[in-house]
Design a protein around this motif. Sequence first.
Motif, mmCIF file in Angstrom:
data_model
loop_
_atom_site.group_PDB
_atom_site.id
_atom_site.type_symbol
_atom_site.label_atom_id
_atom_site.label_comp_id
_atom_site.label_asym_id
_atom_site.label_seq_id
_atom_site.Cartn_x
_atom_site.Cartn_y
_atom_site.Cartn_z
ATOM 1 N N HIS A 1 0.814 -1.214 0.000
ATOM 2 C CA HIS A 1 0.000 0.000 0.000
ATOM 3 C C HIS A 1 0.851 1.270 0.000
ATOM 4 O O HIS A 1 0.391 2.320 -0.444
ATOM 5 C CB HIS A 1 -1.019 0.010 1.154
ATOM 6 N N LEU B 1 2.330 3.591 -4.074
ATOM 7 C CA LEU B 1 2.137 5.036 -4.223
ATOM 8 C C LEU B 1 3.265 5.698 -5.001
ATOM 9 O O LEU B 1 3.055 6.720 -5.654
ATOM 10 C CB LEU B 1 2.032 5.705 -2.850
ATOM 11 N N ASN C 1 2.645 8.306 -8.376
ATOM 12 C CA ASN C 1 2.991 9.723 -8.321
ATOM 13 C C ASN C 1 4.188 10.063 -9.212
ATOM 14 O O ASN C 1 4.683 11.178 -9.171
ATOM 15 C CB ASN C 1 3.284 10.144 -6.881
ATOM 16 N N ALA D 1 3.619 9.102 3.649
ATOM 17 C CA ALA D 1 2.582 8.241 3.079
ATOM 18 C C ALA D 1 1.961 7.353 4.151
ATOM 19 O O ALA D 1 0.753 7.088 4.114
ATOM 20 C CB ALA D 1 3.167 7.376 1.970
#
Length: 114
Positions: free
Chosen positions: A85, A89, A93, A110
């Motif tokens: 998870h 990210l 991004n 994060a």
Amino acid sequence: MPCPSSAAHDVPCVLDIWSIFSDKLVKTFGLPDTSEYAEAHLLSLAMLDSHHVYQYAIKFSVLAVQTSWSDSAKCAAFRNGLPLHIKDLVPLNNLTFDLFDDLQSYALSADQCY
């Protein structure tokens, strides 16, 4: 610490034997290579689902300072140990990290989202 039974039975104390054994072991094979130990642990280190990034980052950093790894090598190993998870990210991004501190800071921020 003296062994109480050694005086009564003229048997060498286990602690004395261990001390002699460990001294001979170090003289024969030398001290263990802490950098090799740290590298092996870094490659297998992974953040537990129940932990936060800061806990993983501390363990990672303690081991990383014992190596001569470059920032890119530390980034690769650190990212590899992150849970999906957070790891997922980074590509979403379009971020690339050349400095280990930047990746660590990003992962910490994060993690606060979860």
